[in-house]
Design a protein around this motif. Structure first.
Motif, PDB file in Angstrom:
ATOM      1  N   SER B  83       0.581  -1.378  -0.203  1.00  0.00           N
ATOM      2  CA  SER B  83       0.099   0.164   0.032  1.00  0.00           C
ATOM      3  C   SER B  83       1.255   1.143   0.040  1.00  0.00           C
ATOM      4  CB  SER B  83      -1.006  -0.022   1.366  1.00  0.00           C
ATOM      5  OG  SER B  83       0.237  -0.388   2.966  1.00  0.00           O
ATOM      6  N   ASN B  84       1.782   0.893   0.822  1.00  0.00           N
ATOM      7  CA  ASN B  84       2.616   2.158   0.754  1.00  0.00           C
ATOM      8  C   ASN B  84       3.884   2.216  -0.743  1.00  0.00           C
ATOM      9  OD1 ASN B  84       5.387   3.739  -0.078  1.00  0.00           O
ATOM     10  ND2 ASN B  84       6.046   3.691   3.372  1.00  0.00           N
ATOM     11  N   PRO B  85       3.300   2.538  -1.714  1.00  0.00           N
ATOM     12  CA  PRO B  85       4.623   3.235  -3.177  1.00  0.00           C
ATOM     13  C   PRO B  85       5.937   2.900  -2.911  1.00  0.00           C
ATOM     14  CG  PRO B  85       2.605   4.559  -2.797  1.00  0.00           C
ATOM     15  CD  PRO B  85       2.880   4.488  -1.805  1.00  0.00           C
ATOM     16  N   PHE B  86       6.296   2.670  -1.846  1.00  0.00           N
ATOM     17  CA  PHE B  86       7.769   3.080  -2.251  1.00  0.00           C
ATOM     18  C   PHE B  86       8.477   1.952  -1.985  1.00  0.00           C
ATOM     19  CE2 PHE B  86      11.380   2.177   1.044  1.00  0.00           C
ATOM     20  CZ  PHE B  86      11.851   3.170   0.774  1.00  0.00           C
ATOM     21  N   TYR B  87       7.520   0.761  -1.785  1.00  0.00           N
ATOM     22  CA  TYR B  87       8.408  -0.665  -1.773  1.00  0.00           C
ATOM     23  C   TYR B  87       8.175  -1.578  -3.322  1.00  0.00           C
ATOM     24  CZ  TYR B  87       8.290  -0.251   3.218  1.00  0.00           C
ATOM     25  OH  TYR B  87       8.458  -0.086   4.332  1.00  0.00           O
ATOM     26  N   GLY B  88       6.938  -0.793  -4.292  1.00  0.00           N
ATOM     27  CA  GLY B  88       7.007  -1.398  -5.555  1.00  0.00           C
ATOM     28  C   GLY B  88       8.029  -0.581  -5.740  1.00  0.00           C
ATOM     29  N   ASP B  89       8.567   0.203  -5.680  1.00  0.00           N
ATOM     30  CA  ASP B  89       9.458   1.375  -6.202  1.00  0.00           C
ATOM     31  C   ASP B  89      10.501   0.500  -6.399  1.00  0.00           C
ATOM     32  OD1 ASP B  89       7.161   3.059  -7.444  1.00  0.00           O
ATOM     33  OD2 ASP B  89       7.897   4.644  -6.465  1.00  0.00           O
ATOM     34  N   PHE B  90      11.136   0.117  -4.784  1.00  0.00           N
ATOM     35  CA  PHE B  90      12.270  -0.079  -4.275  1.00  0.00           C
ATOM     36  C   PHE B  90      12.851  -1.750  -4.919  1.00  0.00           C
ATOM     37  CE2 PHE B  90      14.862  -2.916  -2.131  1.00  0.00           C
ATOM     38  CZ  PHE B  90      15.897  -2.039  -2.325  1.00  0.00           C
ATOM     39  N   LEU B  91      11.425  -2.862  -5.347  1.00  0.00           N
ATOM     40  CA  LEU B  91      11.447  -3.549  -5.496  1.00  0.00           C
ATOM     41  C   LEU B  91      11.748  -3.719  -7.770  1.00  0.00           C
ATOM     42  CD1 LEU B  91      10.884  -6.848  -4.938  1.00  0.00           C
ATOM     43  CD2 LEU B  91       8.515  -6.210  -5.838  1.00  0.00           C
ATOM     44  N   SER B  92      10.852  -2.731  -7.726  1.00  0.00           N
ATOM     45  CA  SER B  92      11.315  -3.066  -9.645  1.00  0.00           C
ATOM     46  C   SER B  92      12.443  -2.251  -9.758  1.00  0.00           C
ATOM     47  CB  SER B  92      10.472  -1.668 -10.014  1.00  0.00           C
ATOM     48  OG  SER B  92       9.031  -1.718  -9.917  1.00  0.00           O
ATOM     49  N   ALA B  93      13.423  -1.437  -8.975  1.00  0.00           N
ATOM     50  CA  ALA B  93      14.819  -1.587  -9.359  1.00  0.00           C
ATOM     51  C   ALA B  93      15.477  -1.900  -8.667  1.00  0.00           C
ATOM     52  CB  ALA B  93      14.740  -0.119  -8.858  1.00  0.00           C
ATOM     53  N   VAL B  94      15.636  -2.898  -7.692  1.00  0.00           N
ATOM     54  CA  VAL B  94      16.056  -3.880  -7.031  1.00  0.00           C
ATOM     55  C   VAL B  94      15.630  -4.824  -8.188  1.00  0.00           C
ATOM     56  CG1 VAL B  94      16.196  -6.377  -5.413  1.00  0.00           C
ATOM     57  CG2 VAL B  94      15.905  -3.838  -4.788  1.00  0.00           C
ATOM     58  N   GLU B  95      14.645  -5.427  -8.923  1.00  0.00           N
ATOM     59  CA  GLU B  95      14.701  -6.671 -10.160  1.00  0.00           C
ATOM     60  C   GLU B  95      15.627  -5.963 -11.401  1.00  0.00           C
ATOM     61  OE1 GLU B  95      13.549  -8.912 -13.394  1.00  0.00           O
ATOM     62  OE2 GLU B  95      13.139  -7.081 -13.035  1.00  0.00           O
ATOM     63  N   GLY B 305      17.332   1.027  -4.742  1.00  0.00           N
ATOM     64  CA  GLY B 305      17.760  -0.297  -5.169  1.00  0.00           C
ATOM     65  C   GLY B 305      18.032  -0.654  -5.974  1.00  0.00           C
ATOM     66  N   ARG B 306      19.330  -0.095  -6.917  1.00  0.00           N
ATOM     67  CA  ARG B 306      20.238  -0.602  -7.296  1.00  0.00           C
ATOM     68  C   ARG B 306      21.643  -0.394  -6.437  1.00  0.00           C
ATOM     69  NH1 ARG B 306      24.495   1.498  -9.598  1.00  0.00           N
ATOM     70  NH2 ARG B 306      24.243   3.449  -8.942  1.00  0.00           N
ATOM     71  N   VAL B 307      21.467   0.432  -5.479  1.00  0.00           N
ATOM     72  CA  VAL B 307      22.466   0.648  -5.417  1.00  0.00           C
ATOM     73  C   VAL B 307      22.842  -1.249  -3.939  1.00  0.00           C
ATOM     74  CG1 VAL B 307      24.439   0.785  -2.901  1.00  0.00           C
ATOM     75  CG2 VAL B 307      23.883   2.606  -5.070  1.00  0.00           C
ATOM     76  N   ALA B 308      21.570  -0.938  -3.676  1.00  0.00           N
ATOM     77  CA  ALA B 308      21.512  -2.349  -2.906  1.00  0.00           C
ATOM     78  C   ALA B 308      21.843  -4.036  -3.486  1.00  0.00           C
ATOM     79  CB  ALA B 308      19.760  -2.804  -1.875  1.00  0.00           C
ATOM     80  N   VAL B 309      21.246  -4.068  -4.658  1.00  0.00           N
ATOM     81  CA  VAL B 309      21.871  -4.647  -5.430  1.00  0.00           C
ATOM     82  C   VAL B 309      23.454  -4.959  -6.065  1.00  0.00           C
ATOM     83  CG1 VAL B 309      21.348  -6.249  -7.259  1.00  0.00           C
ATOM     84  CG2 VAL B 309      19.739  -5.063  -6.009  1.00  0.00           C
ATOM     85  N   GLU B 310      23.992  -4.115  -5.555  1.00  0.00           N
ATOM     86  CA  GLU B 310      25.053  -4.174  -6.142  1.00  0.00           C
ATOM     87  C   GLU B 310      26.235  -3.706  -4.799  1.00  0.00           C
ATOM     88  OE1 GLU B 310      26.660  -3.387  -8.772  1.00  0.00           O
ATOM     89  OE2 GLU B 310      25.001  -2.143 -10.334  1.00  0.00           O
ATOM     90  N   LEU B 311      25.786  -3.642  -3.392  1.00  0.00           N
ATOM     91  CA  LEU B 311      25.837  -4.107  -2.196  1.00  0.00           C
ATOM     92  C   LEU B 311      26.053  -5.816  -2.165  1.00  0.00           C
ATOM     93  CD1 LEU B 311      25.087  -1.101  -0.284  1.00  0.00           C
ATOM     94  CD2 LEU B 311      27.385  -1.074  -0.426  1.00  0.00           C
ATOM     95  N   ALA B 312      24.311  -6.357  -2.234  1.00  0.00           N
ATOM     96  CA  ALA B 312      24.098  -7.751  -2.317  1.00  0.00           C
ATOM     97  C   ALA B 312      25.751  -7.897  -3.354  1.00  0.00           C
ATOM     98  CB  ALA B 312      23.006  -7.656  -3.216  1.00  0.00           C
ATOM     99  N   LEU B 313      26.261  -8.219  -4.576  1.00  0.00           N
ATOM    100  CA  LEU B 313      26.877  -9.030  -5.887  1.00  0.00           C
ATOM    101  C   LEU B 313      28.321  -8.639  -5.051  1.00  0.00           C
ATOM    102  CD1 LEU B 313      25.280  -7.878  -8.663  1.00  0.00           C
ATOM    103  CD2 LEU B 313      24.970  -9.237  -7.038  1.00  0.00           C
ATOM    104  N   ASP B 314      28.380  -7.680  -4.644  1.00  0.00           N
ATOM    105  CA  ASP B 314      29.622  -7.408  -3.625  1.00  0.00           C
ATOM    106  C   ASP B 314      29.705  -8.088  -2.273  1.00  0.00           C
ATOM    107  OD1 ASP B 314      31.356  -4.621  -3.685  1.00  0.00           O
ATOM    108  OD2 ASP B 314      31.645  -5.385  -1.405  1.00  0.00           O
ATOM    109  N   ALA B 315      29.372  -8.052  -1.777  1.00  0.00           N
ATOM    110  CA  ALA B 315      28.730  -9.353  -0.708  1.00  0.00           C
ATOM    111  C   ALA B 315      29.307 -10.106  -1.188  1.00  0.00           C
ATOM    112  CB  ALA B 315      27.719  -9.117   0.829  1.00  0.00           C
ATOM    113  N   ILE B 316      28.639 -11.233  -1.893  1.00  0.00           N
ATOM    114  CA  ILE B 316      28.540 -12.599  -2.494  1.00  0.00           C
ATOM    115  C   ILE B 316      29.618 -12.554  -2.921  1.00  0.00           C
ATOM    116  CG2 ILE B 316      27.778 -13.795  -4.420  1.00  0.00           C
ATOM    117  CD1 ILE B 316      25.468 -12.571  -4.328  1.00  0.00           C
ATOM    118  N   ASP B 317      30.193 -11.580  -3.788  1.00  0.00           N
ATOM    119  CA  ASP B 317      32.038 -11.773  -4.414  1.00  0.00           C
ATOM    120  C   ASP B 317      33.260 -11.933  -3.397  1.00  0.00           C
ATOM    121  OD1 ASP B 317      30.999 -11.717  -6.338  1.00  0.00           O
ATOM    122  OD2 ASP B 317      31.541  -9.926  -7.292  1.00  0.00           O
ATOM    123  N   ASP B 318      32.983 -11.386  -2.229  1.00  0.00           N
ATOM    124  CA  ASP B 318      33.910 -10.735  -1.373  1.00  0.00           C
ATOM    125  C   ASP B 318      32.776 -11.290   0.058  1.00  0.00           C
ATOM    126  OD1 ASP B 318      36.103 -10.735   0.838  1.00  0.00           O
ATOM    127  OD2 ASP B 318      36.165  -8.629  -0.023  1.00  0.00           O
TER     128      ASP B 318
END
Lengths: 342, 342
Positions: B83-95, B305-318
């Motif tokens: 119901s808070n559009p924030f989450y949908g927007d965030f999820l879109s960017a993450v995906e 959202g974009r940076v969240a994923v970058e950080l996640a990949l970063d953490a996966i790699d190292d």
DNA sequence: TTGAAAGCGCTAACAG
DNA sequence: CTGTTAGCGCTTTCAA
């Protein structure tokens, strides 16, 4: 996926074989295993913090317990169309129902040139719920894969798949009829792309039906179609205000567009519903938020999501069973965006 | 997951061994395999419509190529808070970002009594992005699992995990300061639950800072906190209109609440910004839709959202590398919900 | 340059 | 009542 506790570790800990662990885990042969062995196994599981590896299970069972949801994207290869709250609401309902049934959702859009089928096969999705597929997508390719599909808001179904939707033609009729009952005769129709056998085409037909019934001539000039979004709604309202001053009402086929329409009229110095009335479609929370609040054709999105999952599970359990087609009812919700000018 | 074409089928078709197929598939030893063999293999893959099974790969590699996103739920065990559009927007960017990097999203809420950790381990998630964790969640349990985590909008971080957020205190300051600059002194603060070390607490501190700076006394009576939603915003505005007629401005810590506040004042016969001014937070599309459009503290959700994923990949790699803490900037976006009464 | 074979973690015949 | 074992599809060392 770091080193994990496996069934073998548990077996060693409990002093039994891996098979026994598996039996306990799956409540199989629960009569053929000593209660104390079971207890010992459970203790070991607890102690080691064992969690089953679903990839291994998926490999073995040929079952992933994953359902894919295909959400429209703003443009091919780009982000999800979450700007329309409909999708978020639908997804929430799908996730909730799937979860209570032991399934999880895999969310992925497609990049350009990529087929969702590949994604589905990659992950061995047990079923796919597709939202608003368009004729351009080749649904036939799915038939060969044998992956159960549930089509949502799609008129392309030949009963090879389950489907769920609303009676969009009736919805269009409801909206237009409601406006006509309130004295309107010059009613504009504002929608997303009117695709052949798409929901908007059906809603347009329904709008047409209502006009016909009332003996109101159909005016092609009052049909506007573009992007399903706030902006297009606003632009269109400006256009209408400028070029069609005799229009007294607008039926927009999505609340998000209707909100834009209201904004556009407002910018043009026209008040809703003072000067022009507006009816939306969906009844998402925007309908409540917009001011004036929106009279709209309500569909039960939560129910739609729930049933979509039920159908998916149905198809998983009985892939070759008869295909169902569920229609979610529609109703007009009266709020403050329509004035009676009769 | 029906019977599928496996690597063995391809091998047979191409008249080579399964290893060769694997090599071709992974571009390994591409120099040590005859171009014509490669061609033959590719032809076979094409002909048979072979698609790799990621469950098998996950088993082998201990890598699922799946990222989990933990979205807040309306209530424990229930649906997502879309119901808070924030989450949908965030999820879109993450995906979108995850997809371009070869990852997919697993979406699952948790049922009551269920830990997300179990879900993560079940599916061997490579990383998890958690939105707005609260102190009640035991983040420590994640540490033992070794699953890379990215914390979003969470002040609970001890640099064991990557994190991304905004300077919420500064955001609160920006909002209140903006109102003060426009002549307001009696400013209400409306937010979701003010948890210890949560975003709302920080925003409240920032609000406090601005008041202090301007020498305006802090009045506890003007602090309202409840559900992050339209309804609570509306209720609160009614409350304010009735019991605090001297209030000339409201800072709501989410646009969705701010929209409710506008509605509530409107119901109380007060106009925004005529009688009372409103500032929101987030700058989701509601800020544009609401009428008047909302002056709000903007955060770049797509970027988040974009940076969240970058950080996640970063953490996966190292996994054991240094942990980063990214702050997304904030700025006030001026629209039509604030009046200068100075 | 390619093939045989072991093994990722789990399940389920089949033995015992 | 419980253990042995083959195999789900894929990768990769080692051997040929």
């Amino acid at each position: 996926m770091s080193r994990r506790v496996t069934i073998r570790d548990v077996a060693k800990e409990a002093g039994v074989s891996t098979a026994t662990i598996s039996y306990v885990l799956n409540n199989k042969a629960s009569e053929s295993i000593t209660p104390e062995t079971i207890a010992r196994v459970n203790a070991a599981i607890e102690k080691l913090g064992y969690v089953p590896n679903l990839s291994a299970r998926a490999l073995r069972y040929r079952k992933s317990n994953l359902i894919g949801v295909v959400i429209p994207q703003t443009e091919p290869g780009k982000e999800f169309m979450f700007s329309n709250p409909f999708y978020g609401d639908f997804l929430s309902a799908v996730e909730y129902t799937a979860r209570t049934r032991g399934y999880r959702l895999l969310i992925s859009g497609t990049s350009v040139g990529q087929s969702y089928i590949e994604i589905a096969q990659n992950h061995g999705l047990d079923a796919i719920i597709i939202l608003g597929i368009y004729p351009t997508d080749d649904i036939n390719a799915y038939k060969e894969t044998k992956i159960p599909l549930v089509l949502v808001d799609c008129y392309r179904n030949d009963h090879f798949f389950h489907s769920i939707g609303t009676n969009d033609r009736h919805g269009g009729y409801l909206a237009a009829h409601y406006l006509i009952r309130h004295g309107h005769r010059r009613i504009a129709f504002v929608s997303g792309a009117v695709e052949e056998v798409g929901v908007n085409q059906k809603r347009l037909f329904g709008y047409h039906d209502a006009l016909d019934e009332a003996g109101i001539p159909y005016d092609r000039e009052l049909i506007f179609s573009g992007n399903v979004g706030y902006e297009y709604g606003a632009e269109t309202a400006l256009d209408i205000a400028r070029n069609h001053p005799d229009v007294t009402a607008v039926f927009a086929t999505a609340d998000i567009m209707a909100a834009g329409v209201i904004k556009g009229f407002s910018d043009a110095g026209l008040s809703v519903p003072g000067n022009v009335s507006v009816v939306g479609f969906d009844d998402v929370f925007i309908a409540n938020i917009s001011s004036p609040s929106l009279t709209t054709v309500r569909q039960n999105i939560k129910e739609k999501g729930r049933v979509a999952v039920e159908l998916a599970l149905d198809a998983i359990d009985d892939p070759s069973g008869p295909k169902r087609e569920v229609i979610i009812p529609l109703e007009v919700v009266e709020r403050d965006s329509v004035r009676d000018i009769g």
